[in-house]
Motif scaffolding. Structure first.
Motif, PDB file in Angstrom:
ATOM      1  N   TRP A 147       0.829  -1.218   0.000  1.00 49.71           N
ATOM      2  CA  TRP A 147       0.000   0.000   0.000  1.00 49.71           C
ATOM      3  C   TRP A 147       0.861   1.265   0.000  1.00 49.71           C
ATOM      4  O   TRP A 147       0.439   2.309   0.510  1.00 49.71           O
ATOM      5  CB  TRP A 147      -0.908  -0.002   1.236  1.00 49.71           C
ATOM      6  CG  TRP A 147      -1.901  -1.137   1.234  1.00 49.71           C
ATOM      7  CD1 TRP A 147      -2.428  -1.766   0.153  1.00 49.71           C
ATOM      8  CD2 TRP A 147      -2.480  -1.790   2.380  1.00 49.71           C
ATOM      9  NE1 TRP A 147      -3.305  -2.763   0.538  1.00 49.71           N
ATOM     10  CE2 TRP A 147      -3.354  -2.800   1.900  1.00 49.71           C
ATOM     11  CE3 TRP A 147      -2.350  -1.614   3.755  1.00 49.71           C
ATOM     12  CZ2 TRP A 147      -4.095  -3.617   2.748  1.00 49.71           C
ATOM     13  CZ3 TRP A 147      -3.081  -2.436   4.607  1.00 49.71           C
ATOM     14  CH2 TRP A 147      -3.950  -3.417   4.107  1.00 49.71           C
ATOM     15  N   SER A 148       2.028   1.193  -0.591  1.00 49.77           N
ATOM     16  CA  SER A 148       2.960   2.318  -0.504  1.00 49.77           C
ATOM     17  C   SER A 148       2.426   3.602  -1.128  1.00 49.77           C
ATOM     18  O   SER A 148       2.821   4.703  -0.744  1.00 49.77           O
ATOM     19  CB  SER A 148       4.293   1.949  -1.164  1.00 49.77           C
ATOM     20  OG  SER A 148       4.107   1.662  -2.541  1.00 49.77           O
ATOM     21  N   ASP A 149       1.507   3.475  -2.099  1.00 51.24           N
ATOM     22  CA  ASP A 149       0.972   4.679  -2.731  1.00 51.24           C
ATOM     23  C   ASP A 149      -0.188   5.288  -1.959  1.00 51.24           C
ATOM     24  O   ASP A 149      -0.778   6.275  -2.393  1.00 51.24           O
ATOM     25  CB  ASP A 149       0.544   4.386  -4.174  1.00 51.24           C
ATOM     26  CG  ASP A 149      -0.444   3.226  -4.273  1.00 51.24           C
ATOM     27  OD1 ASP A 149      -0.710   2.586  -3.230  1.00 51.24           O
ATOM     28  OD2 ASP A 149      -0.952   2.966  -5.374  1.00 51.24           O
ATOM     29  N   ALA A 150      -0.532   4.701  -0.816  1.00 51.52           N
ATOM     30  CA  ALA A 150      -1.648   5.233  -0.027  1.00 51.52           C
ATOM     31  C   ALA A 150      -1.274   5.421   1.435  1.00 51.52           C
ATOM     32  O   ALA A 150      -2.151   5.562   2.293  1.00 51.52           O
ATOM     33  CB  ALA A 150      -2.850   4.291  -0.135  1.00 51.52           C
ATOM     34  N   LEU A 151       0.029   5.459   1.746  1.00 50.64           N
ATOM     35  CA  LEU A 151       0.471   5.469   3.138  1.00 50.64           C
ATOM     36  C   LEU A 151       0.016   6.710   3.897  1.00 50.64           C
ATOM     37  O   LEU A 151      -0.343   6.615   5.081  1.00 50.64           O
ATOM     38  CB  LEU A 151       1.994   5.330   3.209  1.00 50.64           C
ATOM     39  CG  LEU A 151       2.546   3.942   2.863  1.00 50.64           C
ATOM     40  CD1 LEU A 151       4.068   3.957   2.881  1.00 50.64           C
ATOM     41  CD2 LEU A 151       2.023   2.888   3.835  1.00 50.64           C
ATOM     42  N   GLU A 152       0.047   7.864   3.256  1.00 49.16           N
ATOM     43  CA  GLU A 152      -0.351   9.086   3.959  1.00 49.16           C
ATOM     44  C   GLU A 152      -1.806   9.005   4.399  1.00 49.16           C
ATOM     45  O   GLU A 152      -2.142   9.366   5.536  1.00 49.16           O
ATOM     46  CB  GLU A 152      -0.126  10.306   3.058  1.00 49.16           C
ATOM     47  CG  GLU A 152       1.332  10.673   2.878  1.00 49.16           C
ATOM     48  CD  GLU A 152       1.512  11.977   2.133  1.00 49.16           C
ATOM     49  OE1 GLU A 152       0.514  12.728   2.011  1.00 49.16           O
ATOM     50  OE2 GLU A 152       2.627  12.254   1.671  1.00 49.16           O
ATOM     51  N   ASP A 153      -2.666   8.543   3.517  1.00 48.10           N
ATOM     52  CA  ASP A 153      -4.085   8.418   3.854  1.00 48.10           C
ATOM     53  C   ASP A 153      -4.296   7.373   4.936  1.00 48.10           C
ATOM     54  O   ASP A 153      -5.095   7.576   5.871  1.00 48.10           O
ATOM     55  CB  ASP A 153      -4.877   8.052   2.598  1.00 48.10           C
ATOM     56  CG  ASP A 153      -6.364   7.895   2.881  1.00 48.10           C
ATOM     57  OD1 ASP A 153      -6.998   8.890   3.306  1.00 48.10           O
ATOM     58  OD2 ASP A 153      -6.894   6.782   2.695  1.00 48.10           O
ATOM     59  N   ILE A 154      -3.600   6.246   4.833  1.00 46.57           N
ATOM     60  CA  ILE A 154      -3.735   5.187   5.836  1.00 46.57           C
ATOM     61  C   ILE A 154      -3.269   5.691   7.194  1.00 46.57           C
ATOM     62  O   ILE A 154      -3.907   5.417   8.224  1.00 46.57           O
ATOM     63  CB  ILE A 154      -2.925   3.939   5.409  1.00 46.57           C
ATOM     64  CG1 ILE A 154      -3.525   3.329   4.140  1.00 46.57           C
ATOM     65  CG2 ILE A 154      -2.895   2.902   6.528  1.00 46.57           C
ATOM     66  CD1 ILE A 154      -2.656   2.232   3.527  1.00 46.57           C
ATOM     67  N   LEU A 155      -2.182   6.444   7.212  1.00 44.97           N
ATOM     68  CA  LEU A 155      -1.659   6.976   8.471  1.00 44.97           C
ATOM     69  C   LEU A 155      -2.633   7.984   9.073  1.00 44.97           C
ATOM     70  O   LEU A 155      -2.812   8.028  10.302  1.00 44.97           O
ATOM     71  CB  LEU A 155      -0.296   7.624   8.230  1.00 44.97           C
ATOM     72  CG  LEU A 155       0.575   7.925   9.448  1.00 44.97           C
ATOM     73  CD1 LEU A 155       0.767   6.685  10.308  1.00 44.97           C
ATOM     74  CD2 LEU A 155       1.925   8.469   8.997  1.00 44.97           C
ATOM     75  N   ASP A 156      -3.270   8.774   8.232  1.00 45.77           N
ATOM     76  CA  ASP A 156      -4.264   9.736   8.724  1.00 45.77           C
ATOM     77  C   ASP A 156      -5.441   9.028   9.384  1.00 45.77           C
ATOM     78  O   ASP A 156      -5.961   9.477  10.415  1.00 45.77           O
ATOM     79  CB  ASP A 156      -4.775  10.611   7.572  1.00 45.77           C
ATOM     80  CG  ASP A 156      -3.774  11.677   7.170  1.00 45.77           C
ATOM     81  OD1 ASP A 156      -2.863  11.952   7.967  1.00 45.77           O
ATOM     82  OD2 ASP A 156      -3.899  12.214   6.058  1.00 45.77           O
ATOM     83  N   ARG A 157      -5.875   7.919   8.794  1.00 43.95           N
ATOM     84  CA  ARG A 157      -7.079   7.234   9.281  1.00 43.95           C
ATOM     85  C   ARG A 157      -6.805   6.232  10.386  1.00 43.95           C
ATOM     86  O   ARG A 157      -7.685   5.948  11.198  1.00 43.95           O
ATOM     87  CB  ARG A 157      -7.787   6.533   8.110  1.00 43.95           C
ATOM     88  CG  ARG A 157      -8.402   7.512   7.110  1.00 43.95           C
ATOM     89  CD  ARG A 157      -9.271   6.805   6.088  1.00 43.95           C
ATOM     90  NE  ARG A 157      -8.468   6.011   5.158  1.00 43.95           N
ATOM     91  CZ  ARG A 157      -8.571   4.701   5.014  1.00 43.95           C
ATOM     92  NH1 ARG A 157      -9.405   4.008   5.766  1.00 43.95           N
ATOM     93  NH2 ARG A 157      -7.828   4.067   4.124  1.00 43.95           N
ATOM     94  N   HIS A 158      -5.593   5.679  10.406  1.00 40.99           N
ATOM     95  CA  HIS A 158      -5.313   4.589  11.358  1.00 40.99           C
ATOM     96  C   HIS A 158      -4.016   4.818  12.132  1.00 40.99           C
ATOM     97  O   HIS A 158      -3.344   3.857  12.514  1.00 40.99           O
ATOM     98  CB  HIS A 158      -5.240   3.253  10.612  1.00 40.99           C
ATOM     99  CG  HIS A 158      -6.465   2.896   9.846  1.00 40.99           C
ATOM    100  ND1 HIS A 158      -7.656   2.551  10.448  1.00 40.99           N
ATOM    101  CD2 HIS A 158      -6.701   2.858   8.497  1.00 40.99           C
ATOM    102  CE1 HIS A 158      -8.569   2.290   9.521  1.00 40.99           C
ATOM    103  NE2 HIS A 158      -8.014   2.478   8.337  1.00 40.99           N
ATOM    104  N   GLY A 159      -3.663   6.070  12.379  1.00 34.40           N
ATOM    105  CA  GLY A 159      -2.420   6.360  13.092  1.00 34.40           C
ATOM    106  C   GLY A 159      -2.347   5.676  14.443  1.00 34.40           C
ATOM    107  O   GLY A 159      -3.340   5.635  15.177  1.00 34.40           O
ATOM    108  N   PRO A 160      -1.192   5.121  14.814  1.00 32.44           N
ATOM    109  CA  PRO A 160      -1.058   4.380  16.073  1.00 32.44           C
ATOM    110  C   PRO A 160      -0.956   5.311  17.280  1.00 32.44           C
ATOM    111  O   PRO A 160      -0.595   6.481  17.161  1.00 32.44           O
ATOM    112  CB  PRO A 160       0.238   3.596  15.894  1.00 32.44           C
ATOM    113  CG  PRO A 160       1.048   4.465  14.973  1.00 32.44           C
ATOM    114  CD  PRO A 160       0.058   5.105  14.028  1.00 32.44           C
TER     115      PRO A 160
END
Length: 386
Positions: A138-151
């Motif tokens: 999912w390297s092309d969507a990491l920013e969005d994933i981090l925004d939604r599921h940040g640890p």
């Protein structure tokens, strides 16, 4: 004396069932706080702990790279769990086997002993492998994933030891700090010992760094953390002064001359795709429809990656294609870390000191060589590297 006291042949294939390890190896992972109290190295009569290494990574600006990588991996794992997305089991198995090959962990006994030295469980190791695979997928969507599921900070701390050791970043941080400190010591041992032993400056900077990284330093005695930060900041100043003295234009030119073939400068635009068919379609859009990579990036909602780099940064099996490519002509698909790149070379040239990118790389290599020699001469270690 501690830093705080101073302040104050062909191998057989690994077992394919990489995750099926002996039950005796499946204990709890070592807490990060316990790892940080372990001895890292000794220099000039001062014992530095792993917490000093971590603080040095924060001082020199290296820690953010580790934290970002860890946060992205944890966010990807959370996304897979929350959205019930399948984890590519074959890719995880392949990554686990590759990991073991790279570290010569061939037998079950090898991997078990390595886990015990590292202080974490097989489950923690496989979680690291899975996070890595998901980050690549999912390297092309990491920013969005981090925004939604940040640890959370607790999640970061829980996974940090495994991430730091398995990624080898903790070893990299230790070698970097030891080398920088040894460079400063080698330049002026008396100044190093007196300033490190009696460090009382950098109070404001130490407090600022402690606040910035509070989620990592929570639970540590504040006075000890601040004292250690002041020591590291003193060492940073000594190292920077030594570097400014050692680096000369002649030294940098010698480095460039020794690497002129490997450092051929390549400017390129790249699109990265998760599957090969999409990459081939992009190539057809360029060759048949006369679209630019910028057009394709906008239509496909992919980021156009613009690089100014070196030939030896490219995978060996792909270098000849980049060298042979005419500027303005698209090449690919190029397999890179499980993805497929479509690249257009936009420029190519010889490395010169006038190129700031080349000069920075030459400076880094020169100082790394100095640091390696200084560490070899002055640094001692008790801890067995994991």
């Amino acid at each position: 004396m501690s830093a705080t006291g101073a302040a104050t042949g062909a191998a057989p294939s690994p077992d394919p069932s990489a995750s099926h390890l002996p039950a005796s190896a499946s204990g709890h992972s070592l807490p990060l706080s316990a790892f940080w109290q372990q001895h890292a190295f000794t220099l000039g009569g001062i014992d530095f702990l792993q917490i000093d290494v971590a603080l040095a990574a924060m001082v020199f600006g290296d820690w953010a790279r580790f934290e970002k990588r860890l946060a992205e991996g944890l966010a990807c794992a959370t996304r897979a769990s929350v959205e019930s997305l399948p984890v590519p089991a074959s890719a995880v198995d392949e990554a686990a086997v590759a990991f073991r090959y790279e570290r010569d962990l061939i037998s079950g006994t090898d991997i078990t002993a390595w886990l015990e030295r590292g202080g974490f469980s097989p489950d923690a190791w496989m979680a690291y492998i899975t996070r890595n695979v998901l980050r690549q997928t999912w390297s092309d969507a990491l920013e969005d994933i981090l925004d939604r599921h940040g640890p959370s900070p607790r999640q970061l701390q829980s996974a940090a030891l495994t991430e730091g050791i398995c990624s080898r970043l903790f070893d990299e941080f230790e070698q970097a700090f030891a080398g920088r400190a040894a460079t400063a010591f080698d330049m002026d041992a008396t100044a190093f010992e007196s300033r490190a032993l009696r460090s009382a400056s950098h109070t404001d900077a130490a407090a600022r760094l402690a606040r910035q990284h509070a989620h990592w330093l929570e639970g540590r005695p504040a006075s000890d953390t601040l004292a250690r930060l002041r020591v590291v900041l003193e060492i940073r100043d000594l190292y920077c002064a030594a570097a400014d003295t050692l680096v000369t234009e002649a030294a940098l030119q010698e480095i460039i001359d020794a690497n002129h073939l490997e450092w051929v400068v390549i400017d390129a635009d790249t699109l990265s795709f998760a599957d090969e068919s999409a990459a081939r379609e992009a190539i057809l859009c360029v060759s048949e429809d006369r679209l630019s990579l910028s057009d394709i990036a906008e239509l496909s909602r992919h980021s156009l990656i613009r690089t100014h780099g070196f030939l030896d940064d490219v995978a060996p099996e792909q270098r000849h294609r980049l060298l042979a490519a005419e500027p303005g002509r698209v090449i690919g698909p190029l397999p890179v870390d499980g993805r497929y790149h479509v690249t257009m070379v936009t420029g190519r040239g010889v490395p010169t000191l006038d190129d700031a990118h080349v000069a920075r790389r030459a400076r880094t290599m020169f100082l790394d060589q100095i640091a390696h020699r200084a560490a070899r001469e002055h640094v001692s270690r008790r801890r067995v590297s994991s």
